[in-house]
Design a protein around this motif. Structure first.
Motif, PDB file in Angstrom:
ATOM      1  N   GLY A 112      21.466 -49.806  13.149  1.00 16.01           N
ATOM      2  CA  GLY A 112      20.737 -50.943  12.580  1.00 16.01           C
ATOM      3  C   GLY A 112      21.727 -51.961  12.021  1.00 16.01           C
ATOM      4  O   GLY A 112      22.930 -51.675  11.904  1.00 16.01           O
ATOM      5  N   THR A 113      21.227 -53.113  11.632  1.00 18.66           N
ATOM      6  CA  THR A 113      22.113 -54.220  11.246  1.00 18.66           C
ATOM      7  C   THR A 113      23.100 -53.848  10.139  1.00 18.66           C
ATOM      8  O   THR A 113      24.314 -54.067  10.280  1.00 18.66           O
ATOM      9  N   ARG A 156      17.689 -46.957  15.080  1.00 16.52           N
ATOM     10  CA  ARG A 156      17.698 -48.395  14.764  1.00 16.52           C
ATOM     11  C   ARG A 156      17.947 -48.653  13.287  1.00 16.52           C
ATOM     12  O   ARG A 156      18.798 -49.425  12.931  1.00 16.52           O
ATOM     13  N   LEU A 173      17.556 -46.219   9.538  1.00 17.03           N
ATOM     14  CA  LEU A 173      17.016 -44.996   8.948  1.00 17.03           C
ATOM     15  C   LEU A 173      16.466 -45.241   7.548  1.00 17.03           C
ATOM     16  O   LEU A 173      16.097 -44.318   6.843  1.00 17.03           O
ATOM     17  N   GLY A 174      16.462 -46.495   7.140  1.00 21.98           N
ATOM     18  CA  GLY A 174      15.838 -46.847   5.872  1.00 21.98           C
ATOM     19  C   GLY A 174      16.692 -46.568   4.657  1.00 21.98           C
ATOM     20  O   GLY A 174      16.174 -46.486   3.549  1.00 21.98           O
ATOM     21  N   CYS A 197      19.754 -48.373   4.068  1.00 21.21           N
ATOM     22  CA  CYS A 197      20.792 -49.371   4.370  1.00 21.21           C
ATOM     23  C   CYS A 197      21.849 -49.483   3.261  1.00 21.21           C
ATOM     24  O   CYS A 197      22.998 -49.815   3.527  1.00 21.21           O
ATOM     25  N   ILE A 206      25.385 -44.955   8.100  1.00 20.35           N
ATOM     26  CA  ILE A 206      24.693 -43.667   8.007  1.00 20.35           C
ATOM     27  C   ILE A 206      24.835 -42.881   9.308  1.00 20.35           C
ATOM     28  O   ILE A 206      24.677 -43.433  10.399  1.00 20.35           O
TER      29      ILE A 206
HETATM   30  S1  FES Z   1      20.664 -50.106   9.194  1.00 26.30           S
HETATM   31 FE1  FES Z   1      21.333 -48.065   9.025  1.00 26.30          FE
HETATM   32  S2  FES Z   1      20.058 -47.294   7.472  1.00 26.30           S
HETATM   33 FE2  FES Z   1      19.328 -49.289   7.735  1.00 26.30          FE
END
Ligand code: FES
Length: 176
Positions: free
Chosen positions: A100-101, A138, A140-141, A143, A148
């Motif tokens: 994810g970003t 994408r 994992l909440g 951030c 992670i």
């Molecule tokens: S982008 Fe990796 S946990 Fe949110």
């Protein structure tokens, strides 16, 4: 998995052994029945299918499509949209790198590259010996703890390339 899918029999509900010889389909049938074969129960049914079979192979997706009276393309589209579904057998160990970003900004790409180099398996695949699956997620909440990585279900935050190498090497060297 062999080819246990029973063609043209989407709703067998009688108790006992499933006609395919694979009783996991009996549980899957029961799950679809519980949902009254509602097309909008697709995600829940796919969850059950993955729990039963470990991964969603094309025959299994077609079976679900028949059961819920949905076009196979729709079932495939939904299954591939969500990162929680997998389409190949999982390895003994799974390393999931969040891409994810927030994690990407903190070097997820480097982490992924390190594991790929170490195991020789690209993201979304499993090593030939079936020991390690490399996955991406994408977001994992979590951030705030980026980057992670999840090792066999255990979430590790702010991980460095050195730490990920140590963990994966442990699996490769000792299987733990
Ligand atoms: S982008 Fe990796 S946990 Fe949110």
């Amino acid at each position: 998995m062999g080819n246990p899918v029973t063609k043209g029999r989407p709703r067998p509900t009688s108790p006992g052994t499933h006609p395919s010889g694979d009783d996991r389909f009996r549980y899957l049938d029961a799950a679809m029945k519980r949902q009254r074969y509602r097309p909008d129960a697709l995600i829940e049914v796919l969850h059950t299918a993955q729990e039963l079979f470990g991964y969603l192979e094309p025959d299994l997706l077609r079976y679900v499509a028949r059961g819920l009276r949905l076009p196979p393309s729709r079932v495939y589209g939904v299954a591939t949209f969500y990162h929680l579904f997998t389409f190949h057998p999982k390895g003994e160990h799974t390393c999931t790198v969040c891409t994810g970003t927030a994690c990407y900004v903190k070097g997820a790409d480097t982490l992924l590259g390190v594991v790929e180099q170490l195991t020789g398996t690209p993201p979304g695949t499993t090593t030939a010996d079936g020991r390690i699956s490399l996955e991406t997620a994408r977001c994992l909440g979590a951030c705030g703890l980026a980057p992670i990585v999840v090792f066999d279900g255990k979430v590790v935050g702010q991980i460095t390339p050195e730490e990920i190498v140590d963990r994966v090497k442990g699996w490769l060297d000792h299987g733990s």
